[in-house]
Design a protein around this motif. Structure first.
Motif, PDB file in Angstrom:
ATOM      1  N   GLN A  20       0.823  -1.210   0.000  1.00 51.65           N
ATOM      2  CA  GLN A  20       0.000   0.000   0.000  1.00 51.65           C
ATOM      3  C   GLN A  20       0.857   1.261   0.000  1.00 51.65           C
ATOM      4  O   GLN A  20       0.556   2.233  -0.698  1.00 51.65           O
ATOM      5  CB  GLN A  20      -0.938  -0.014   1.208  1.00 51.65           C
ATOM      6  CG  GLN A  20      -2.040  -1.058   1.096  1.00 51.65           C
ATOM      7  CD  GLN A  20      -2.902  -1.151   2.343  1.00 51.65           C
ATOM      8  OE1 GLN A  20      -2.408  -1.068   3.468  1.00 51.65           O
ATOM      9  NE2 GLN A  20      -4.197  -1.328   2.151  1.00 51.65           N
ATOM     10  N   GLU A  21       1.945   1.230   0.761  1.00 49.61           N
ATOM     11  CA  GLU A  21       2.825   2.405   0.835  1.00 49.61           C
ATOM     12  C   GLU A  21       3.520   2.646  -0.508  1.00 49.61           C
ATOM     13  O   GLU A  21       3.673   3.797  -0.939  1.00 49.61           O
ATOM     14  CB  GLU A  21       3.853   2.219   1.954  1.00 49.61           C
ATOM     15  CG  GLU A  21       3.241   2.310   3.355  1.00 49.61           C
ATOM     16  CD  GLU A  21       4.249   2.015   4.450  1.00 49.61           C
ATOM     17  OE1 GLU A  21       5.365   1.521   4.133  1.00 49.61           O
ATOM     18  OE2 GLU A  21       3.938   2.268   5.640  1.00 49.61           O
ATOM     19  N   LYS A  22       3.954   1.587  -1.165  1.00 48.13           N
ATOM     20  CA  LYS A  22       4.635   1.743  -2.446  1.00 48.13           C
ATOM     21  C   LYS A  22       3.671   2.263  -3.518  1.00 48.13           C
ATOM     22  O   LYS A  22       4.055   3.066  -4.373  1.00 48.13           O
ATOM     23  CB  LYS A  22       5.265   0.418  -2.868  1.00 48.13           C
ATOM     24  CG  LYS A  22       6.434  -0.016  -1.986  1.00 48.13           C
ATOM     25  CD  LYS A  22       7.053  -1.316  -2.432  1.00 48.13           C
ATOM     26  CE  LYS A  22       7.966  -1.134  -3.619  1.00 48.13           C
ATOM     27  NZ  LYS A  22       9.153  -0.322  -3.323  1.00 48.13           N
ATOM     28  N   CYS A  23       2.404   1.825  -3.461  1.00 46.56           N
ATOM     29  CA  CYS A  23       1.415   2.346  -4.400  1.00 46.56           C
ATOM     30  C   CYS A  23       1.131   3.815  -4.128  1.00 46.56           C
ATOM     31  O   CYS A  23       0.977   4.624  -5.064  1.00 46.56           O
ATOM     32  CB  CYS A  23       0.118   1.528  -4.308  1.00 46.56           C
ATOM     33  SG  CYS A  23       0.224  -0.122  -5.035  1.00 46.56           S
ATOM     34  N   ALA A  24       1.063   4.164  -2.852  1.00 43.50           N
ATOM     35  CA  ALA A  24       0.783   5.551  -2.477  1.00 43.50           C
ATOM     36  C   ALA A  24       1.851   6.495  -3.024  1.00 43.50           C
ATOM     37  O   ALA A  24       1.555   7.631  -3.435  1.00 43.50           O
ATOM     38  CB  ALA A  24       0.689   5.676  -0.955  1.00 43.50           C
ATOM     39  N   LYS A  25       3.106   6.041  -3.053  1.00 45.48           N
ATOM     40  CA  LYS A  25       4.178   6.866  -3.590  1.00 45.48           C
ATOM     41  C   LYS A  25       4.006   7.129  -5.085  1.00 45.48           C
ATOM     42  O   LYS A  25       4.563   8.082  -5.623  1.00 45.48           O
ATOM     43  CB  LYS A  25       5.534   6.206  -3.326  1.00 45.48           C
ATOM     44  CG  LYS A  25       5.943   6.217  -1.854  1.00 45.48           C
ATOM     45  CD  LYS A  25       7.280   5.535  -1.645  1.00 45.48           C
ATOM     46  CE  LYS A  25       7.670   5.542  -0.167  1.00 45.48           C
ATOM     47  NZ  LYS A  25       8.965   4.826   0.061  1.00 45.48           N
ATOM     48  N   LEU A  26       3.216   6.265  -5.751  1.00 39.82           N
ATOM     49  CA  LEU A  26       2.930   6.453  -7.171  1.00 39.82           C
ATOM     50  C   LEU A  26       1.610   7.193  -7.378  1.00 39.82           C
ATOM     51  O   LEU A  26       1.129   7.314  -8.506  1.00 39.82           O
ATOM     52  CB  LEU A  26       2.885   5.097  -7.879  1.00 39.82           C
ATOM     53  CG  LEU A  26       4.174   4.265  -7.854  1.00 39.82           C
ATOM     54  CD1 LEU A  26       3.969   2.935  -8.558  1.00 39.82           C
ATOM     55  CD2 LEU A  26       5.325   5.029  -8.495  1.00 39.82           C
ATOM     56  N   GLY A  27       1.030   7.677  -6.280  1.00 39.08           N
ATOM     57  CA  GLY A  27      -0.215   8.435  -6.382  1.00 39.08           C
ATOM     58  C   GLY A  27      -1.450   7.581  -6.541  1.00 39.08           C
ATOM     59  O   GLY A  27      -2.480   8.061  -7.033  1.00 39.08           O
ATOM     60  N   VAL A  28      -1.362   6.315  -6.133  1.00 35.41           N
ATOM     61  CA  VAL A  28      -2.473   5.380  -6.320  1.00 35.41           C
ATOM     62  C   VAL A  28      -2.855   4.761  -4.988  1.00 35.41           C
ATOM     63  O   VAL A  28      -1.995   4.356  -4.206  1.00 35.41           O
ATOM     64  CB  VAL A  28      -2.078   4.266  -7.322  1.00 35.41           C
ATOM     65  CG1 VAL A  28      -3.122   3.169  -7.359  1.00 35.41           C
ATOM     66  CG2 VAL A  28      -1.878   4.855  -8.708  1.00 35.41           C
ATOM     67  N   LYS A  29      -4.152   4.677  -4.736  1.00 31.34           N
ATOM     68  CA  LYS A  29      -4.641   4.032  -3.522  1.00 31.34           C
ATOM     69  C   LYS A  29      -4.738   2.536  -3.749  1.00 31.34           C
ATOM     70  O   LYS A  29      -5.305   2.080  -4.745  1.00 31.34           O
ATOM     71  CB  LYS A  29      -6.016   4.591  -3.141  1.00 31.34           C
ATOM     72  CG  LYS A  29      -6.512   4.140  -1.775  1.00 31.34           C
ATOM     73  CD  LYS A  29      -7.732   4.934  -1.347  1.00 31.34           C
ATOM     74  CE  LYS A  29      -8.123   4.591   0.091  1.00 31.34           C
ATOM     75  NZ  LYS A  29      -9.259   5.409   0.560  1.00 31.34           N
ATOM     76  N   ALA A  30      -4.162   1.743  -2.836  1.00 29.65           N
ATOM     77  CA  ALA A  30      -4.227   0.289  -2.895  1.00 29.65           C
ATOM     78  C   ALA A  30      -5.089  -0.204  -1.745  1.00 29.65           C
ATOM     79  O   ALA A  30      -4.836   0.125  -0.582  1.00 29.65           O
ATOM     80  CB  ALA A  30      -2.832  -0.324  -2.820  1.00 29.65           C
ATOM     81  N   VAL A  31      -6.103  -0.993  -2.064  1.00 25.89           N
ATOM     82  CA  VAL A  31      -7.096  -1.408  -1.077  1.00 25.89           C
ATOM     83  C   VAL A  31      -7.150  -2.924  -1.001  1.00 25.89           C
ATOM     84  O   VAL A  31      -7.218  -3.608  -2.028  1.00 25.89           O
ATOM     85  CB  VAL A  31      -8.499  -0.862  -1.431  1.00 25.89           C
ATOM     86  CG1 VAL A  31      -9.502  -1.209  -0.352  1.00 25.89           C
ATOM     87  CG2 VAL A  31      -8.445   0.637  -1.665  1.00 25.89           C
ATOM     88  N   LEU A  32      -7.126  -3.464   0.210  1.00 25.07           N
ATOM     89  CA  LEU A  32      -7.231  -4.902   0.410  1.00 25.07           C
ATOM     90  C   LEU A  32      -8.671  -5.346   0.186  1.00 25.07           C
ATOM     91  O   LEU A  32      -9.612  -4.754   0.707  1.00 25.07           O
ATOM     92  CB  LEU A  32      -6.788  -5.259   1.829  1.00 25.07           C
ATOM     93  CG  LEU A  32      -6.570  -6.749   2.134  1.00 25.07           C
ATOM     94  CD1 LEU A  32      -5.417  -7.302   1.313  1.00 25.07           C
ATOM     95  CD2 LEU A  32      -6.299  -6.942   3.625  1.00 25.07           C
ATOM     96  N   ALA A  33      -8.848  -6.394  -0.614  1.00 29.16           N
ATOM     97  CA  ALA A  33     -10.183  -6.924  -0.902  1.00 29.16           C
ATOM     98  C   ALA A  33     -10.223  -8.405  -0.554  1.00 29.16           C
ATOM     99  O   ALA A  33      -9.350  -9.165  -0.973  1.00 29.16           O
ATOM    100  CB  ALA A  33     -10.525  -6.713  -2.385  1.00 29.16           C
ATOM    101  N   SER A  34     -11.234  -8.808   0.200  1.00 21.10           N
ATOM    102  CA  SER A  34     -11.378 -10.219   0.592  1.00 21.10           C
ATOM    103  C   SER A  34     -12.693 -10.768   0.053  1.00 21.10           C
ATOM    104  O   SER A  34     -13.497 -11.347   0.775  1.00 21.10           O
ATOM    105  CB  SER A  34     -11.315 -10.367   2.115  1.00 21.10           C
ATOM    106  OG  SER A  34     -12.315  -9.566   2.751  1.00 21.10           O
ATOM    107  N   VAL A  35     -12.918 -10.538  -1.230  1.00 24.69           N
ATOM    108  CA  VAL A  35     -14.208 -10.901  -1.828  1.00 24.69           C
ATOM    109  C   VAL A  35     -14.355 -12.412  -2.016  1.00 24.69           C
ATOM    110  O   VAL A  35     -15.480 -12.926  -2.013  1.00 24.69           O
ATOM    111  CB  VAL A  35     -14.418 -10.169  -3.180  1.00 24.69           C
ATOM    112  CG1 VAL A  35     -14.519  -8.667  -2.941  1.00 24.69           C
ATOM    113  CG2 VAL A  35     -13.297 -10.472  -4.166  1.00 24.69           C
ATOM    114  N   TRP A  36     -13.253 -13.149  -2.204  1.00 25.51           N
ATOM    115  CA  TRP A  36     -13.373 -14.602  -2.345  1.00 25.51           C
ATOM    116  C   TRP A  36     -14.002 -15.189  -1.081  1.00 25.51           C
ATOM    117  O   TRP A  36     -14.902 -16.034  -1.165  1.00 25.51           O
ATOM    118  CB  TRP A  36     -12.000 -15.233  -2.596  1.00 25.51           C
ATOM    119  CG  TRP A  36     -12.089 -16.692  -2.971  1.00 25.51           C
ATOM    120  CD1 TRP A  36     -12.094 -17.220  -4.221  1.00 25.51           C
ATOM    121  CD2 TRP A  36     -12.196 -17.813  -2.076  1.00 25.51           C
ATOM    122  NE1 TRP A  36     -12.216 -18.595  -4.179  1.00 25.51           N
ATOM    123  CE2 TRP A  36     -12.288 -18.993  -2.870  1.00 25.51           C
ATOM    124  CE3 TRP A  36     -12.253 -17.948  -0.688  1.00 25.51           C
ATOM    125  CZ2 TRP A  36     -12.399 -20.264  -2.324  1.00 25.51           C
ATOM    126  CZ3 TRP A  36     -12.382 -19.231  -0.144  1.00 25.51           C
ATOM    127  CH2 TRP A  36     -12.455 -20.371  -0.952  1.00 25.51           C
TER     128      TRP A  36
END
Length: 557
Positions: free
Chosen positions: A395-411
């Motif tokens: 999530q932190e590495k994505c944030a540095k690229l200006g993108v929000k990374a969200v955990l999904a547990s849909v399975w």
């Protein structure tokens, strides 16, 4: 429990009549052609009526390059649709149809997984409403009519050595890649070399997915180049005067199929071209209809963003007339560690160093999608082996690229497990977008290919091999070089080498063949060793499948 066990347990208790699902999206029973209580096609009267409605928002779901560790793109797509409906959004899903090749082989079906599935799961993964069979019949009818034309005098002067139309089968069968037909004497036909594609790689599949109505279907079919004359002039289906017959076989297959998720979200499943050997998107009719049936349409593009998403944005969007409002890139901690050099057997062990190294693959896909000027969200498809430190790093590495990374547990949790992702997507839908095509449609084929290879794949150059050089001259001579390019390439790497993981650079992509698909409206560039008829693995999934006396299926994932 397995995916099919979850589906069977919930189907028996929860599935609603397809008429009730249609009502959620403003359709009536008269708008449907039902295939039993839980499947239906949407008829053209309904599609034409819906055209008067305003388009909803469009979400495109794509992913990193696939790995043996699994990414779950279709699962996330379904779970996101269910989650948006839990947030009181009018959401409709648009997916591709499964092919029996992956179903019986190793990749699996295309109905999602766990508690984020479309149902009836077994029906959809097997024969569904017969679309794949209709396409296979149409491909082979065209092939039979071509050979009959040769047998009956060859009035069009077709060179049997330069027929490029192949037969098709919707199963992986390597033995049919290269065949010789017409053996046995004069009454058996003219002997010539031929071959089979898997049905989803056929141009008729692409045409089905790009046609907007019967008239457009017939126009496209008539433009198919089936081969060349002895003096190297292209020969089309229209010249064979069989356009109507082929279109007739596809008249019902052209209509989108309506089903539901386990949580009763309407889902249109239609068309199934592979993204590594075709354009990898579901039908324009299904996507357009989903945009009219709800306020938000969620669709997916096959394999990694370098293939499916690029083709969606550069081939489908100009014909769809609608650009995505948000792009969701699916990634997993496991798959990124695999890209970072971790063996498959060791992926359940925390390894921040490998995750950091493998992140390069996701970073390249993020940059590629941002290059189109569309807001991006990363969905981290959760696995039980993921550690808090790994998820936080990602999530932190994505944030540095200006993108929000969200955990999904849909399975594991269905729509409930995708609520955070759905909220992030809704926020992204409100962000400004400024869609920028990758290349100028008027550029030549070489320039388009070079742009895709250098800008999207991260390579150095494109090299045309002998056959492709001659075909390039032929394409230019016939005035086809204004068409977009559909690159057939391994899905496992950004390069044309399936073993080059992460984000390789300074590589060369080798184009061995260029195939005009005038009915589909693009030129296919065959690269590396990719094949249009895959083979089955040493232990195909079919070995685990069975059916009981009362028709209960097991082993289907």
């Amino acid at each position: 429990m397995s995916d099919i066990q979850i589906a069977q347990e919930n189907e028996a208790k929860e599935m609603q009549p397809i008429t009730a699902i249609a009502e959620q999206a403003g359709l009536t029973a008269a708008d449907l052609e039902q295939y039993g209580p839980y499947k239906a096609k949407v008829n053209f009267a309904a599609i034409n009526r819906l055209k008067e409605k305003e388009d909803g928002k469009l979400i495109l779901v794509t992913s990193i390059n696939p790995t043996p560790a699994g990414e779950g793109k279709s699962t996330v797509t379904v779970g996101l649709g269910d989650a948006l409906r839990q947030l009181d959004q009018s959401a409709v899903i648009a997916l591709r149809e499964p092919s029996l090749g992956p179903v019986m082989g190793m990749k699996g079906g295309a109905t999602g997984g766990g508690y984020a599935q479309v149902v009836p799961m077994a029906d959809i993964n097997l024969h569904f409403t017969g679309d794949m069979h209709a396409l296979t019949a149409a491909v082979n009818t065209l092939a039979a009519l071509i050979d009959n034309h040769l047998q009956q005098g060859n009035a069009l002067n077709i060179d049997p050595r330069r027929i490029i139309w192949k037969r098709a089968l919707d199963i992986n069968d390597r033995a049919l890649r290269q065949v010789v037909i017409g053996l046995g004497g004069p009454v058996q036909g003219m002997p010539r070399q031929d071959g089979f594609d898997i049905t989803v790689a056929s141009e008729l599949m692409a045409i089905l997915c790009l046609a907007t109505d019967i008239t457009d279907l017939k126009r496209r079919i008539s433009q198919i180049v089936i081969g060349y004359t002895y003096d190297r002039q292209p020969v089309t289906v229209g010249e064979l005067e069989i356009t109507g017959a082929i279109a007739m076989l596809l008249k019902d297959a052209l209509k989108p199929n309506l089903v539901q998720t386990l949580e009763h979200t309407p889902a249109l499943i239609h068309g199934g071209p592979f993204a590594n050997i075709a354009h990898g998107c579901n039908s324009i009719l299904a996507t357009q209809t989903a945009l009219k049936m709800g306020d938000i349409a969620i669709t997916e593009a096959g394999f990694g963003a370098d293939l499916g998403a690029e083709k969606f944005l550069d081939i489908k969007v100009p014909q769809l007339g609608k650009t995505p409002d948000t792009i969701v890139i699916v990634a997993t901690v496991r798959a990124l560690k695999y890209n970072g050099g971790v063996a498959l057997a060791d992926l359940t062990t925390e390894n921040l160093g490998a995750l950091d190294k493998g992140f390069s693959n996701l970073a390249k896909h993020i940059a590629n999608m941002q290059r189109y000027g569309i807001p991006v969200v990363v969905a981290i498809n959760e696995f039980t082996s993921d550690t808090e430190a790994e998820v936080t790093m990602l999530q932190e590495k994505c944030a540095k690229l200006g993108v929000k990374a969200v955990l999904a547990s849909v399975w594991a949790h269905g729509g409930k497990g995708g609520l955070d992702l759905a909220q992030a997507v809704l926020e992204a839908l409100d962000q400004p977008k400024n869609f920028q095509p990758l290349y100028d449609s008027n550029a030549d084929i070489q320039s388009k290919l070079t742009t895709i290879v250098t800008d999207i794949y991260g390579g150095k150059e494109v090299v045309f091999e002998g056959k492709a050089i001659n075909q390039l001259k032929e394409i230019e001579k016939n005035g086809w070089d204004h068409l977009p390019v559909c690159i057939a390439k391994t899905q496992y790497s950004l390069s044309d080498d399936p073993k080059a993981l992460g984000a390789p650079t300074d590589f060369t992509v080798h184009v061995r063949e260029l195939i005009p698909k005038l009915g589909a409206g693009f030129i296919v560039a065959m690269t590396g060793t990719v094949l249009t008829m895959p083979g089955l693995p040493k232990k195909p999934a079919a070995l685990n499948m069975d059916v009981t006396e009362d028709g209960l299926i097991s082993g289907l994932f």
